[in-house]
Design an enzyme around this catalytic site. Structure first.
Site, PDB file in Angstrom:
ATOM      1  N   LYS A  13       1.910   2.812  -1.850  1.00  0.00           N
ATOM      2  CA  LYS A  13       2.352   4.002  -1.116  1.00  0.00           C
ATOM      3  C   LYS A  13       3.270   4.883  -1.951  1.00  0.00           C
ATOM      4  O   LYS A  13       3.141   6.102  -1.932  1.00  0.00           O
ATOM      5  CB  LYS A  13       3.062   3.584   0.177  1.00  0.00           C
ATOM      6  CG  LYS A  13       2.160   2.932   1.206  1.00  0.00           C
ATOM      7  CD  LYS A  13       2.862   2.770   2.545  1.00  0.00           C
ATOM      8  CE  LYS A  13       4.087   1.884   2.462  1.00  0.00           C
ATOM      9  NZ  LYS A  13       3.772   0.502   2.045  1.00  0.00           N
ATOM     10  N   ARG A  88       7.673   2.861  11.010  1.00  0.00           N
ATOM     11  CA  ARG A  88       7.190   1.524  10.679  1.00  0.00           C
ATOM     12  C   ARG A  88       6.679   0.769  11.895  1.00  0.00           C
ATOM     13  O   ARG A  88       6.137  -0.323  11.765  1.00  0.00           O
ATOM     14  CB  ARG A  88       8.301   0.703  10.005  1.00  0.00           C
ATOM     15  CG  ARG A  88       8.632   1.159   8.597  1.00  0.00           C
ATOM     16  CD  ARG A  88       9.719   0.293   8.011  1.00  0.00           C
ATOM     17  NE  ARG A  88      10.085   0.697   6.664  1.00  0.00           N
ATOM     18  CZ  ARG A  88       9.597   0.162   5.550  1.00  0.00           C
ATOM     19  NH1 ARG A  88       8.682  -0.780   5.635  1.00  0.00           N
ATOM     20  NH2 ARG A  88       9.996   0.567   4.371  1.00  0.00           N
ATOM     21  N   ARG A 127       4.774  -9.347 -10.675  1.00  0.00           N
ATOM     22  CA  ARG A 127       5.735  -8.446 -11.311  1.00  0.00           C
ATOM     23  C   ARG A 127       6.908  -9.219 -11.907  1.00  0.00           C
ATOM     24  O   ARG A 127       7.411 -10.165 -11.313  1.00  0.00           O
ATOM     25  CB  ARG A 127       6.263  -7.419 -10.298  1.00  0.00           C
ATOM     26  CG  ARG A 127       5.176  -6.501  -9.782  1.00  0.00           C
ATOM     27  CD  ARG A 127       5.717  -5.265  -9.094  1.00  0.00           C
ATOM     28  NE  ARG A 127       6.616  -5.546  -7.983  1.00  0.00           N
ATOM     29  CZ  ARG A 127       6.997  -4.634  -7.094  1.00  0.00           C
ATOM     30  NH1 ARG A 127       6.558  -3.398  -7.191  1.00  0.00           N
ATOM     31  NH2 ARG A 127       7.796  -4.965  -6.105  1.00  0.00           N
TER      32      ARG A 127
END
Length: 216
Positions: A13, A88, A127
């Site tokens: 996003k 949300r 990551r």
């Protein structure tokens, strides 16, 4: 154009929001950016938000809503905006709808980035962050075989919110609280879904094609 970007954590996003907002010449309004700025600044709001964010939980509605209302009242958001990270959940969506009605406007489109849970886990759990320069690497995408930053030589580590158990908890929270937004906005007839798998450039192209009917 006034639009909302939705999708699970790891859907991309932030990347897509930046490109879309720049292309449409509208401000990107990200509650995540606001929260991180407060966390790094050590403010009381930042300390409170960090407790929730570290657990993969959502920041309380009243804090988020107050920030969004103030931001949407600013001059650069009067002709359009892109909301990333808000609403949300359905109650927030209902509050946003009433808030915009007070301003005399409405959302044009809600763009949903669609990606499955296992792809999200692969993206986020891979990551690694450099403890020295802060650069983020990925064990798959960057073909990292060691724990040393190629840019500065610093040691790489896995942040708590990039650990698999935290990611899966975040996905559970998303399914419970945020995913019902899809049904809400589908009923509002402003929801458009975009496949968010594959290279960033391809996802961006799909997103802009989905938005093209609303920009003419």
């Amino acid at each position: 154009m006034r639009l909302v970007l939705v999708g699970p954590p790891g859907a991309g996003k932030g990347t897509q929001a930046q490109y879309i907002a720049s292309n449409l010449s509208i401000p990107k309004i990200s509650t995540g950016d606001i929260f991180r700025a407060n966390v790094s600044g050590g403010t009381e709001l930042g300390k409170l938000a960090k407790e929730y964010m570290d657990r993969g939980d959502l920041v309380p509605d009243e804090v988020t809503i107050a920030m969004v209302r103030d931001r949407l009242s600013e001059s650069d958001a009067q002709d359009g905006f892109l909301l990333d990270g808000f609403p949300r959940n359905v109650p927030q969506a209902e509050i946003l709808k009433k808030m915009l009605e007070e301003f005399g406007v409405a959302l044009d489109i809600v763009l949903e980035l669609v990606v499955d849970d296992e792809e999200v886990v692969r993206r986020l759990a891979g990551r690694r962050t450099c403890s020295q320069c802060g650069r983020i690497w990925h064990v798959d995408f960057d073909d990292k075989k060691d724990d040393i930053c190629d840019a500065c030589g610093g040691r790489l580590y896995q942040r708590d919110d990039d650990k698999e158990e935290t990611i899966r908890h975040r996905l559970e929270v998303y399914q419970e609280q945020t995913a019902p937004l899809v049904s809400f906005y589908a009923q509002e007839r402003i929801l458009v879904g975009v496949d968010a798998t594959g290279p960033v450039e391809e996802v961006t192209q799909r997103a802009m094609e989905a938005l093209s009917p609303y920009t003419d």
